[in-house]
Write a protein that holds these residues in place. Structure first.
Motif, PDB file in Angstrom:
ATOM      1  N   GLY A  84     -15.910  -6.748 -54.171  1.00  0.00           N
ATOM      2  CA  GLY A  84     -16.351  -5.904 -53.062  1.00  0.00           C
ATOM      3  C   GLY A  84     -15.239  -5.516 -52.119  1.00  0.00           C
ATOM      4  N   ALA A  85     -14.004  -5.537 -52.592  1.00  0.00           N
ATOM      5  CA  ALA A  85     -12.874  -5.187 -51.734  1.00  0.00           C
ATOM      6  C   ALA A  85     -12.990  -3.741 -51.271  1.00  0.00           C
ATOM      7  CB  ALA A  85     -11.565  -5.399 -52.480  1.00  0.00           C
ATOM      8  N   CYS A  86     -12.455  -3.458 -50.083  1.00  0.00           N
ATOM      9  CA  CYS A  86     -12.491  -2.105 -49.531  1.00  0.00           C
ATOM     10  C   CYS A  86     -11.643  -1.169 -50.381  1.00  0.00           C
ATOM     11  CB  CYS A  86     -11.972  -2.116 -48.095  1.00  0.00           C
ATOM     12  SG  CYS A  86     -12.986  -3.099 -46.961  1.00  0.00           S
ATOM     13  N   PRO A  87     -11.979   0.115 -50.386  1.00  0.00           N
ATOM     14  CA  PRO A  87     -11.204   1.077 -51.189  1.00  0.00           C
ATOM     15  C   PRO A  87      -9.714   1.053 -50.878  1.00  0.00           C
ATOM     16  CG  PRO A  87     -13.232   2.087 -50.415  1.00  0.00           C
ATOM     17  CD  PRO A  87     -13.144   0.752 -49.744  1.00  0.00           C
ATOM     18  N   ALA A  88      -9.370   0.871 -49.595  1.00  0.00           N
ATOM     19  CA  ALA A  88      -7.954   0.833 -49.225  1.00  0.00           C
ATOM     20  C   ALA A  88      -7.239  -0.325 -49.893  1.00  0.00           C
ATOM     21  CB  ALA A  88      -7.811   0.743 -47.707  1.00  0.00           C
ATOM     22  N   ALA A  89      -7.948  -1.453 -50.057  1.00  0.00           N
ATOM     23  CA  ALA A  89      -7.335  -2.615 -50.706  1.00  0.00           C
ATOM     24  C   ALA A  89      -7.082  -2.335 -52.174  1.00  0.00           C
ATOM     25  CB  ALA A  89      -8.239  -3.833 -50.552  1.00  0.00           C
ATOM     26  N   ILE A 443     -12.405 -24.176 -51.716  1.00  0.00           N
ATOM     27  CA  ILE A 443     -13.795 -23.737 -51.614  1.00  0.00           C
ATOM     28  C   ILE A 443     -13.872 -22.239 -51.346  1.00  0.00           C
ATOM     29  CG2 ILE A 443     -15.902 -23.975 -50.231  1.00  0.00           C
ATOM     30  CD1 ILE A 443     -15.215 -26.921 -49.876  1.00  0.00           C
ATOM     31  N   THR A 444     -12.955 -21.734 -50.524  1.00  0.00           N
ATOM     32  CA  THR A 444     -12.939 -20.294 -50.252  1.00  0.00           C
ATOM     33  C   THR A 444     -12.710 -19.500 -51.531  1.00  0.00           C
ATOM     34  OG1 THR A 444     -12.121 -20.620 -47.990  1.00  0.00           O
ATOM     35  CG2 THR A 444     -11.749 -18.463 -48.987  1.00  0.00           C
ATOM     36  N   ALA A 445     -11.759 -19.932 -52.344  1.00  0.00           N
ATOM     37  CA  ALA A 445     -11.486 -19.235 -53.605  1.00  0.00           C
ATOM     38  C   ALA A 445     -12.690 -19.272 -54.529  1.00  0.00           C
ATOM     39  CB  ALA A 445     -10.272 -19.860 -54.288  1.00  0.00           C
ATOM     40  N   GLN A 446     -13.386 -20.403 -54.605  1.00  0.00           N
ATOM     41  CA  GLN A 446     -14.561 -20.519 -55.461  1.00  0.00           C
ATOM     42  C   GLN A 446     -15.686 -19.598 -54.989  1.00  0.00           C
ATOM     43  OE1 GLN A 446     -14.992 -22.243 -58.354  1.00  0.00           O
ATOM     44  NE2 GLN A 446     -12.781 -22.664 -58.223  1.00  0.00           N
ATOM     45  N   LEU A 447     -15.902 -19.537 -53.692  1.00  0.00           N
ATOM     46  CA  LEU A 447     -16.965 -18.685 -53.156  1.00  0.00           C
ATOM     47  C   LEU A 447     -16.663 -17.210 -53.398  1.00  0.00           C
ATOM     48  CD1 LEU A 447     -17.747 -20.488 -49.759  1.00  0.00           C
ATOM     49  CD2 LEU A 447     -19.204 -20.389 -51.794  1.00  0.00           C
ATOM     50  N   ILE A 448     -15.401 -16.817 -53.224  1.00  0.00           N
ATOM     51  CA  ILE A 448     -15.040 -15.415 -53.460  1.00  0.00           C
ATOM     52  C   ILE A 448     -15.188 -15.068 -54.937  1.00  0.00           C
ATOM     53  CG2 ILE A 448     -13.130 -13.771 -53.417  1.00  0.00           C
ATOM     54  CD1 ILE A 448     -12.127 -15.148 -50.909  1.00  0.00           C
ATOM     55  N   THR A 449     -14.823 -15.996 -55.805  1.00  0.00           N
ATOM     56  CA  THR A 449     -14.928 -15.760 -57.244  1.00  0.00           C
ATOM     57  C   THR A 449     -16.378 -15.546 -57.654  1.00  0.00           C
ATOM     58  OG1 THR A 449     -12.962 -17.089 -57.690  1.00  0.00           O
ATOM     59  CG2 THR A 449     -14.474 -16.713 -59.530  1.00  0.00           C
ATOM     60  N   HIS A 450     -17.281 -16.352 -57.126  1.00  0.00           N
ATOM     61  CA  HIS A 450     -18.690 -16.266 -57.526  1.00  0.00           C
ATOM     62  C   HIS A 450     -19.462 -15.196 -56.766  1.00  0.00           C
ATOM     63  CE1 HIS A 450     -17.655 -20.296 -59.117  1.00  0.00           C
ATOM     64  NE2 HIS A 450     -18.589 -20.037 -60.020  1.00  0.00           N
ATOM     65  N   ALA A 451     -19.124 -14.990 -55.472  1.00  0.00           N
ATOM     66  CA  ALA A 451     -19.871 -14.015 -54.678  1.00  0.00           C
ATOM     67  C   ALA A 451     -19.252 -12.630 -54.731  1.00  0.00           C
ATOM     68  CB  ALA A 451     -19.967 -14.485 -53.220  1.00  0.00           C
ATOM     69  N   CYS A 453     -17.030 -11.385 -52.722  1.00  0.00           N
ATOM     70  CA  CYS A 453     -16.649 -10.876 -51.409  1.00  0.00           C
ATOM     71  C   CYS A 453     -16.368 -12.056 -50.481  1.00  0.00           C
ATOM     72  CB  CYS A 453     -17.737  -9.975 -50.820  1.00  0.00           C
ATOM     73  SG  CYS A 453     -19.272 -10.850 -50.467  1.00  0.00           S
ATOM     74  N   TRP A 454     -15.917 -11.741 -49.268  1.00  0.00           N
ATOM     75  CA  TRP A 454     -15.552 -12.761 -48.294  1.00  0.00           C
ATOM     76  C   TRP A 454     -16.714 -13.170 -47.384  1.00  0.00           C
ATOM     77  CZ3 TRP A 454     -10.788 -15.107 -46.816  1.00  0.00           C
ATOM     78  CH2 TRP A 454      -9.714 -14.810 -47.666  1.00  0.00           C
ATOM     79  N   THR A 455     -17.868 -12.567 -47.542  1.00  0.00           N
ATOM     80  CA  THR A 455     -18.983 -12.864 -46.636  1.00  0.00           C
ATOM     81  C   THR A 455     -19.352 -14.342 -46.657  1.00  0.00           C
ATOM     82  OG1 THR A 455     -19.858 -10.626 -46.955  1.00  0.00           O
ATOM     83  CG2 THR A 455     -21.353 -12.285 -46.041  1.00  0.00           C
ATOM     84  N   ALA A 456     -19.475 -14.914 -47.850  1.00  0.00           N
ATOM     85  CA  ALA A 456     -19.910 -16.310 -47.968  1.00  0.00           C
ATOM     86  C   ALA A 456     -18.936 -17.283 -47.307  1.00  0.00           C
ATOM     87  CB  ALA A 456     -20.119 -16.669 -49.446  1.00  0.00           C
ATOM     88  N   PRO A 457     -17.613 -17.227 -47.577  1.00  0.00           N
ATOM     89  CA  PRO A 457     -16.717 -18.177 -46.917  1.00  0.00           C
ATOM     90  C   PRO A 457     -16.646 -18.005 -45.402  1.00  0.00           C
ATOM     91  CG  PRO A 457     -15.465 -16.590 -48.213  1.00  0.00           C
ATOM     92  CD  PRO A 457     -16.894 -16.432 -48.588  1.00  0.00           C
ATOM     93  N   LEU A 458     -16.768 -16.762 -44.918  1.00  0.00           N
ATOM     94  CA  LEU A 458     -16.750 -16.536 -43.476  1.00  0.00           C
ATOM     95  C   LEU A 458     -17.982 -17.121 -42.801  1.00  0.00           C
ATOM     96  CD1 LEU A 458     -15.395 -12.862 -43.412  1.00  0.00           C
ATOM     97  CD2 LEU A 458     -14.196 -14.900 -42.596  1.00  0.00           C
TER      98      LEU A 458
END
Length: 498
Positions: A84-89, A443-451, A453-458
């Motif tokens: 879910g990264a932004c288009p600019a990314a 844990i942040t890397a695992q959440l981003i991999t499965h979800a 996006c960054w919403t879950a770790p934040l």
């Protein structure tokens, strides 16, 4: 359990660390007294500079490694690019890829070991470093810690040319010797800070962490470009070795018999004479003092937020939002600058509230932590739902960073509040919470991999900080515990309270 607080026993303290021998004759001492500001201010400024140098030496490798290796690989961009990264990314992925121009052909695994091994050594000795400083002397401990760190920093370029694991070994030793430095500074400040200046002096001294990060980000690029990456290590090492003799010359474990202290300042600090190191630690009493456990939990949550914002923050801004590396550097520089000033504001406000009787000490601690908690939680939640508006994201990240130093006026002061004689030991035990520095990235890397996006770790970080903050606010105490005077507790009293 925590026992009923007792009144301090104001007895004369004969310094067990032998640091009270005057450096100068009485005539020379009087002339220095005229030239110097109050010595407690000299102590806190040197504490700030010590924290700054500590961070420069500690994080120099994180900046220099970009130019040391042929390809920096993934340690600085270890998190996966979210779906879910932004288009600019997505557009900037190739443009912003970092490739070093160095000569070291180190694997990603070797780089990861070199970057992370410092914190294993640091974690080990920080827990015990407080007790070490109380037994050896906090003034001496901090001087040795930063002095030896400076020497090890000077050895880093040689070790890097020798072998990557040689550099890793030097970094491990650096972590081991730096662990006791911050608990030692706690012990020094516990004896040099008047009650109505405690929060101000602590926040000023430990704001050196933000100052060190700011200086590192602001100067390392120029140093690498004009002098070479080796001078990132040489610069930090030289500054450490310049700071050490100043600390040894102008600081002592106690105001008692300090050669430069005026009678007026000694009178102001006379309330701290009862603060003295103890030969034995009442571990059973300390561990049953359950109100200190939320402080460790608060340190765990605070360390998690710091890791997410400072360590993973650049990856979030670049890989998720699409900021250029120059923009990321600008955001973090502004954030660190405002964080530095915010620390001063929190500390001074805290002392003014208690000194003028506006709030009690315990309610002041609650207020400071609540202000920071609101900023951190709202900022993290805002980041989770801010979308791809990069400047809104930048503002929200800065809000989170500005909220973090409020902890310097809350649970960070708990060791000095509840057991000043064991401030070093307790501040070392607070280091148990730093385990989140290892857990958060994984844990942040695992959440981003499965979800994706960054919403879950934040949101996880925000929920953790809120829950732990509420526990801390509702359970904190600022009363000095009776086991603070463990050596003076009669055996009959001790048996009755076991």
């Amino acid at each position: 359990m925590c026992h009923t607080p007792r009144e301090h026993q104001h007895t004369e303290w004969e310094d067990p660390h032998g640091d009270s021998t005057p450096l100068l004759s009485s005539t020379q001492s009087k002339s220095w007294r005229v030239l110097l500001p109050p010595i407690r201010y000299v102590v806190v400024i040197l504490g700030l500079l010590g924290c700054m140098v500590d961070y420069l030496v500690r994080f120099g490798l994180s900046v220099a490694i970009v130019s040391m290796v042929v390809d920096t690989g993934s340690p600085n961009t270890s998190l996966p690019l979210p779906d879910g990264a932004c288009p600019a990314a997505l557009n900037n992925t190739q443009h912003d890829s970092v490739s070093g121009e160095g000569t070291f052909d180190w694997t990603v695994e070797q780089q990861g070991i070199i970057l992370g091994i410092f914190f294993w050594g640091y974690f080990i000795t920080k827990m015990t470093g407080g007790r070490i400083s109380e037994m050896v002397g906090p003034w001496q401990t901090m001087a040795v810690s930063l002095g030896v760190s400076g020497v090890l920093s000077l050895l880093c370029p040689f070790a890097a040319h020798l072998h990557p694991m040689a550099l890793a070994s030097v970094r491990l030793l650096m972590g081991l010797v730096q662990g006791p430095s911050f608990p030692a500074l706690y012990s020094v400040l516990a004896r040099w800070a008047p009650p109505d200046e405690l929060a101000t002096m602590v926040t000023i001294a430990y704001s050196g962490m933000s100052c060190g990060s700011l200086v590192a980000m602001g100067t390392s690029g120029w140093i690498i470009e004009h002098l070479g990456w080796e001078w990132v290590f040489y610069g930090g090492g030289i500054l450490s070795l310049l700071w050490t003799p100043l600390w040894l010359a102008f600081v002592r474990n106690s105001p008692k018999n300090h050669p430069f202290v005026t009678p007026q300042e000694f009178s102001l600090l006379s309330l701290n004479i009862h603060v003295k190191p103890k030969r034995h630690v009442p571990w059973s009493r300390l561990l049953r003092c359950w109100r200190f456990l939320p402080c460790i939990m608060a340190e765990f949550a605070s360390s998690w937020v710091t890791t997410l914002t400072t360590t993973e923050g650049p990856t979030f801004l670049n890989a998720q939002i699409g900021m250029s590396l120059d923009e990321v550097g600008s955001v973090l520089t502004v954030g660190q600058t405002l964080t530095w000033f915010a620390a001063f504001i929190y500390g001074r406000t805290s002392d003014l509230l208690t000194k003028n009787g506006i709030l009690s000490k315990i309610n002041t601690r609650r207020l400071m932590h609540t202000i920071g908690m609101v900023l951190v939680v709202l900022g993290l939640c805002g980041l989770a739902w801010a979308g791809c508006d990069k400047w809104m994201v930048a503002v929200l990240l800065i809000v989170v960073m500005v909220g973090c130093p409020s902890t310097l006026c809350s649970f960070t002061l708990a060791p000095m509040d509840i057991a000043p004689n064991y401030a070093g030991t307790l501040s070392g035990l607070l280091g148990l919470g730093n385990v989140s520095g290892f857990l958060a990235p994984v844990i942040t890397a695992q959440l981003i991999t499965h979800a994706g996006c960054w919403t879950a770790p934040l949101l996880l970080c925000a929920g953790l900080y809120l829950a732990v903050g509420l526990v801390y606010i509702t359970t904190l105490t600022t009363e000095v515990q009776d086991w603070n005077d463990y050596d003076e507790i009669p055996s009959t009293h001790d048996n009755l309270n076991v």
